[in-house]
Design an enzyme around this catalytic site. Structure first.
Site, PDB file in Angstrom:
ATOM      1  N   SER A  85       0.813  -1.216   0.000  1.00  0.00           N
ATOM      2  CA  SER A  85       0.000   0.000   0.000  1.00  0.00           C
ATOM      3  C   SER A  85       0.845   1.264   0.000  1.00  0.00           C
ATOM      4  CB  SER A  85      -0.949   0.081   1.197  1.00  0.00           C
ATOM      5  OG  SER A  85      -1.689  -1.095   1.324  1.00  0.00           O
ATOM      6  N   ASP A 112       8.248  -8.616  11.077  1.00  0.00           N
ATOM      7  CA  ASP A 112       8.320 -10.073  11.172  1.00  0.00           C
ATOM      8  C   ASP A 112       7.526 -10.533  12.389  1.00  0.00           C
ATOM      9  OD1 ASP A 112       8.936 -12.702  10.962  1.00  0.00           O
ATOM     10  OD2 ASP A 112      11.104 -12.483  11.168  1.00  0.00           O
TER      11      ASP A 112
END
Length: 794
Positions: free
Chosen positions: A246, A318
């Site tokens: 995005s 992560d």
């Protein structure tokens, strides 16, 4: 002759009758946009004005009534989409599509999403406003299921309608969270490279994490206040969109011509039909929001009103690690921990398959999470591999988060809402009418012990590789009213946490660099300037990479046409326009380069590397390495290739391919000859007449990978680039003229194929045009389509 004439008249009458019957049937399948419908569980009548693109403007006396109405109209336009998305996390796609999706069902059923949802739901405050309004929304959906028209897709596939529960809402949260995760593809690949090829190969790939970065800087200032492979195959086979990336940027008053905040956002999600977002506008005496909702989510993840606007991009931190467990030599149902052997939790699963026997299997769960061997097919490893996913491991407050984001009273309360996000990690963007702008890296960040990399498998038995600490939200990267007078996000590397760049799977700097290039050059932006930026297709890095390629081509034996193509590529400015020849040459050259450099070492795992975030990150660094273990083709005996040989041979292969594909005239190798976009419906994927009936497109377009107008495609051997993902909506909210803010969807508002709003935005979208997001009552009242939901007394 009379017999023939009568026969023809008879056949004509039959054809007319079939046409009329089909027309009437189609009419019954259209959403109801006008008239009166009696429904239960609303205290007073609700008036809904549908505007010229089919957006419902819901006017109710209270929020409970408004959310019943939202559920009802959302279902009548998107019930098929709701049905698909609720089935994914539960492993129920095979029930309707058959055994072809059995692997997908086994995979998702094994992730633990449903089990985590059950735990969360059991602890919810049933009196909270978020819970009560969610139940109102579900009530509206279920009333439509029980009394409204059945979508055509249900009839074609023989699906029995079932009422929805809050478990379905949480299953959608879980699916969304997993589709953001990248580690499930990258960690096994990097582990394989390290274990099979060695640390030299591994280190050359992972060192790119600290180079070629455009970093989102942390800066918190005063707040203005007022008084108010296998997984790749699984994910690509899904019949609904996956979440990818995005762009967003928010301009402070000092950067705009009219001295008010301008907000922009375009979340990148897999293209599908119907479109991902359902637009709606709710207004009551004490609440208003113009929102973009995912199917089965009652509160919008993107929204605005006259006071503030918000949106998101993927953080790409992560939040998923793999642990190698150690089974007991005497009992396969026990595994080793620092405290000794413990029993796996065993969960029995059953998958129903259309026209087949049920499939049953077991999932073993360690303290780190489910054992993925046999569930995720590219984990071909004798060692038990557990998936430790923050989403299922920690408290889930996503329902409260989405409610509070859409009901915030100030930047302070909005910040408090997004501080509760644990996973997936999101860059949440904010701007308001009094001049505040903000970016929050919202996720539950954590620390492992020093020097431990989360990019490869961790040791599950010792306990030394476990998470040491979860960080407080105050330490997350964020910016509030920074000195630059703008905030932005393009899935790029966020600022340091405790002195180190936080580990993640961030996208290369391309879009972030281009956004900052454009934002830095002026301080008088208008709404139209920002809208134009959202359609920008110039790469900030591709032309430099192209020239780095060219510097390493041995041109001594090239033909005149080959040299001409090099000249065109060298003069290419990085723009992905329809008539760009440079874009065509560059992308084929890039494909051949990646194959020549990496495929010999990676073998079958090359497909995991190709088109990955890791590949994008390593590219600019690899080209500029004079010495690299990756240059040598390990399949050629007694020969050690160098950089020039690899790049030259890659260029020649690319040129030969393009000459065969597009002809001998290099100047005719236009970008629009090789790229297109089509929005596929789950049934339209079958092809033939169903494709033409259900799919939207194909269209010519502009754009490419990692430009602001991100048209995402896979590089592969075909040389034909079918765009699979891109901006799921483009939004521009200008607080100097908030009632005339802009948006666009890739296809249309409705998922009902016979609706006039099924694809009425599609042509505008590919041209970079926008439609108006109505907030002004006088504009809304002009609508010709008025639906009144009447309170049905029981």
């Amino acid at each position: 002759m009379k017999i023939i004439k009568k026969t023809l008249i008879f056949l004509l009458l039959i054809a007319v009758l079939i046409f009329v019957a089909g027309w009437f049937y189609a009419k019954t399948l259209q959403p109801v946009y006008a008239g009166e419908i009696e429904i239960k569980n609303i205290s007073e009548d609700v008036t809904i004005h549908f505007d010229d693109i089919g957006v419902p403007h819901i006017n109710a006396k209270n929020q409970k009534d408004a959310y019943v109405a939202l559920g009802y109209v959302h279902a009548q336009d998107r019930l098929w989409q709701m049905e698909l998305i609720r089935r994914i996390a539960a492993g129920r796609l095979s029930e309707i599509f058959g055994k072809e999706l059995l692997k997908t069902d086994v995979f998702f059923a094994g992730l633990g999403i449903e089990e985590a949802a059950a735990e969360t739901i059991a602890t919810l405050d049933k009196n909270s406003e978020a819970y009560v309004l969610t139940q109102s929304y579900l009530n509206g959906i279920n009333q439509y299921i029980n009394e409204g028209k059945t979508p055509l897709e249900f009839t074609l596939l023989g699906i029995e309608k079932e009422n929805y529960t809050i478990k379905d809402v949480y299953n959608v949260f879980g699916y969304m969270a997993f589709s953001f995760a990248v580690a499930h593809k990258t960690d096994p690949l990097l582990t394989e490279i390290k274990e099979k090829l060695g640390t030299t190969y591994f280190n050359e790939l992972v060192q790119v994490n600290t180079e070629n970065l455009t970093i989102n800087k942390t800066e918190v200032s005063e707040i203005k206040e007022n008084m108010s492979v296998a997984v790749n195959k699984i994910m690509s086979s899904l019949p609904v969109a996956t979440f990818i990336g995005s762009n967003s940027w928010v301009l402070g008053p000092e950067k705009t011509k009219n001295g008010k905040v301008i907000f922009a956002n375009d979340p990148h999600i897999g293209y599908s039909q119907p479109s991902v977002w359902y637009q709606n506008h709710i207004k009551t005496p004490n609440f208003e929001v113009y929102g973009f909702n995912i199917a089965l989510m009652p509160f919008p993840l993107l929204g605005h009103n006259k006071q503030y606007a918000y949106g998101l991009t993927m953080l790409a931190n992560d939040d998923l690690n793999f642990y190698v467990e150690e089974n007991s030599p005497n009992n396969k149902n026990e595994y080793l921990t620092a405290e000794g052997y413990k029993n796996y939790k065993i969960i029995d699963k059953t998958i129903s398959v259309k026209n087949e026997k049920d499939t049953t299997f077991q999932v073993k769960v360690s303290r780190h999470g489910p054992i993925m061997n046999g569930i995720i097919s590219h984990l071909e490893d004798d060692r038990p591999i557990a998936m430790n996913w923050i989403y299922t491991q920690l408290k889930n407050e996503q329902l409260d988060v989405s409610y509070e984001m859409s009901h915030a009273k100030s930047l302070v309360t909005f910040k408090n809402a997004v501080s509760k996000i644990h996973a997936p990690g999101l860059n949440v963007m904010y701007g308001d009418a009094i001049g505040n702008i903000a970016w929050f890296a919202s996720a539950k960040l954590y620390q492992l012990r020093d020097s431990l990399s989360s990019k490869t498998y961790l040791n599950g038995a010792s306990g030394k590789d476990d998470i040491v600490e979860f960080l407080p939200f105050s330490e997350n990267p964020q910016a509030i009213n920074p000195i630059t007078n703008y905030v932005y996000s393009a899935n790029n590397q966020p600022d340091s946490v405790r002195g180190k760049l936080y580990s993640g799977y961030y996208q290369p700097q391309d879009r972030a660099k281009r956004i900052t290039e454009l934002l830095q050059v002026k301080n008088d932006f208008t709404k139209n300037d920002v809208a134009d930026m959202l359609y920008d297709v110039k790469s900030s890095t591709a032309s430099k990479i192209a020239n780095d390629f060219i510097k390493n081509i041995n041109q001594s034996n090239l033909s005149a046409s080959e040299k001409k193509a090099i000249s065109i590529l060298g003069n290419w400015d990085g723009n992905y326009l329809k008539n760009s020849v440079g874009a065509t040459i560059y992308n084929r050259f890039l494909y051949e380069f990646l194959v020549a450099t990496y495929k010999d070492e990676l073998g079958n795992s090359f497909n995991l590397f190709m088109n990955s975030q890791l590949q994008d990150q390593v590219l600019p660094l690899q080209i500029n390495k004079a010495q690299s273990v990756w240059w040598d083709n390990i399949k050629t005996k007694d020969v050690v290739e160098n950089r020039q040989e690899i790049i030259t041979s890659s260029y020649k292969k690319a040129f030969s391919f393009l000459e065969n594909q597009l002809g001998t005239n290099v100047e005719d190798w236009y970008w629009n000859r090789v790229i297109s976009v089509e929005h596929e419906h789950a049934i339209g994927k079958a092809g033939g007449i169903l494709r033409k009936f259900f799919n939207v497109g194909p269209f010519e377009t502009i754009g490419g990978n990692e430009v602001i107008n991100n048209q995402i495609f896979n590089l592969d051997s075909t040389g034909v680039y079918k765009i699979t993902a891109g901006p799921s909506t483009r939004r521009v909210i200008d607080f100097s003229d908030v009632e005339n803010s802009l948006s666009i969807l890739p296809t249309g508002q409705s998922g009902r194929v016979f609706s006039e709003h099924y694809k009425d935005q599609a042509e505008k979208y590919v041209k970079g045009e926008f439609v108006k997001m109505y907030l002004n009552d006088s504009d809304i009242q002009k609508s010709e389509n008025i639906l009144v939901l009447k309170s049905k007394k029981e």
